[in-house]
Structure formats: structure tokens, C-alpha cells
Design a protein around this motif. Structure first.
Motif, PDB file in Angstrom:
ATOM      1  N   ILE A 116       0.833  -1.204   0.000  1.00 35.92           N
ATOM      2  CA  ILE A 116       0.000   0.000   0.000  1.00 35.92           C
ATOM      3  C   ILE A 116       0.866   1.251   0.000  1.00 35.92           C
ATOM      4  N   GLY A 117       1.919   1.250   0.794  1.00 37.31           N
ATOM      5  CA  GLY A 117       2.814   2.399   0.855  1.00 37.31           C
ATOM      6  C   GLY A 117       3.517   2.668  -0.460  1.00 37.31           C
ATOM      7  N   ILE A 118       3.995   1.609  -1.104  1.00 36.60           N
ATOM      8  CA  ILE A 118       4.689   1.768  -2.390  1.00 36.60           C
ATOM      9  C   ILE A 118       3.717   2.263  -3.461  1.00 36.60           C
ATOM     10  N   MET A 119       2.508   1.709  -3.500  1.00 35.25           N
ATOM     11  CA  MET A 119       1.538   2.129  -4.508  1.00 35.25           C
ATOM     12  C   MET A 119       1.111   3.584  -4.300  1.00 35.25           C
ATOM     13  N   ARG A 120       0.969   4.003  -3.044  1.00 37.95           N
ATOM     14  CA  ARG A 120       0.619   5.399  -2.778  1.00 37.95           C
ATOM     15  C   ARG A 120       1.749   6.336  -3.184  1.00 37.95           C
ATOM     16  N   ALA A 121       2.992   5.913  -2.964  1.00 34.87           N
ATOM     17  CA  ALA A 121       4.131   6.748  -3.343  1.00 34.87           C
ATOM     18  C   ALA A 121       4.248   6.870  -4.857  1.00 34.87           C
ATOM     19  N   LEU A 122       3.988   5.780  -5.565  1.00 32.39           N
ATOM     20  CA  LEU A 122       4.089   5.815  -7.025  1.00 32.39           C
ATOM     21  C   LEU A 122       2.990   6.664  -7.655  1.00 32.39           C
ATOM     22  N   ASN A 123       1.814   6.692  -7.047  1.00 32.48           N
ATOM     23  CA  ASN A 123       0.679   7.420  -7.617  1.00 32.48           C
ATOM     24  C   ASN A 123       0.471   8.780  -6.976  1.00 32.48           C
ATOM     25  N   ARG A 124       1.458   9.269  -6.253  1.00 31.45           N
ATOM     26  CA  ARG A 124       1.327  10.565  -5.590  1.00 31.45           C
ATOM     27  C   ARG A 124       1.176  11.686  -6.609  1.00 31.45           C
ATOM     28  N   GLY A 125       0.221  12.561  -6.381  1.00 31.83           N
ATOM     29  CA  GLY A 125       0.019  13.701  -7.264  1.00 31.83           C
ATOM     30  C   GLY A 125      -0.953  13.441  -8.398  1.00 31.83           C
ATOM     31  N   LYS A 126      -1.290  12.191  -8.648  1.00 30.86           N
ATOM     32  CA  LYS A 126      -2.241  11.865  -9.707  1.00 30.86           C
ATOM     33  C   LYS A 126      -3.648  11.884  -9.128  1.00 30.86           C
ATOM     34  N   PRO A 127      -4.614  12.333  -9.907  1.00 28.52           N
ATOM     35  CA  PRO A 127      -5.997  12.296  -9.404  1.00 28.52           C
ATOM     36  C   PRO A 127      -6.477  10.843  -9.338  1.00 28.52           C
ATOM     37  N   PRO A 128      -7.369  10.526  -8.400  1.00 27.24           N
ATOM     38  CA  PRO A 128      -7.876   9.158  -8.314  1.00 27.24           C
ATOM     39  C   PRO A 128      -8.691   8.813  -9.556  1.00 27.24           C
ATOM     40  N   PRO A 129      -8.677   7.563  -9.973  1.00 28.14           N
ATOM     41  CA  PRO A 129      -9.433   7.191 -11.172  1.00 28.14           C
ATOM     42  C   PRO A 129     -10.929   7.318 -10.921  1.00 28.14           C
ATOM     43  N   ASP A 130     -11.631   7.862 -11.896  1.00 33.93           N
ATOM     44  CA  ASP A 130     -13.072   8.022 -11.780  1.00 33.93           C
ATOM     45  C   ASP A 130     -13.727   6.829 -12.461  1.00 33.93           C
ATOM     46  N   SER A 131     -14.221   5.911 -11.674  1.00 33.63           N
ATOM     47  CA  SER A 131     -14.814   4.694 -12.221  1.00 33.63           C
ATOM     48  C   SER A 131     -16.316   4.825 -12.417  1.00 33.63           C
TER      49      SER A 131
END
Length: 48
Positions: A19-34
């Protein structure tokens, strides 16, 4: 990063590191709108 080190050194929970690695990699990107998460309600109701 700290959670990843805990996993390696002390055989800790791997999910926290993931979870920590995935949050760090996606930092600054907007969450996907599903789209909407709920079904739309019916405009009518059947009464018996």
C-alpha cells in the motif's frame, strides 16, 4: 519505505508495504473516476 524495511528485516505484513509503495508511485495523480458506485433508483414503485 519504512514499512518495506520492516517486512524485509522482521517478516512483517507485506500488504502495508504494498500500500505504501503504490501510494508513493501514484502521488500527485488524481484518483481514477470509475463512474457511479451505486445503482440508480427507480422512478416508480410497485405496490401490491
Amino acid at each position: 519505505m519504512e514499512a518495506l524495511l520492516l517486512v524485509v528485516e522482521f517478516a512483517g505484513p507485506t500488504m502495508f508495504a504494498r500500500i505504501g509503495i503504490m501510494r508513493a508511485l501514484n502521488r500527485g495523480k488524481p484518483p481514477p473516476d470509475s463512474g457511479p458506485r451505486r445503482k440508480k433508483t427507480k422512478a416508480y414503485r410497485v405496490i401490491r
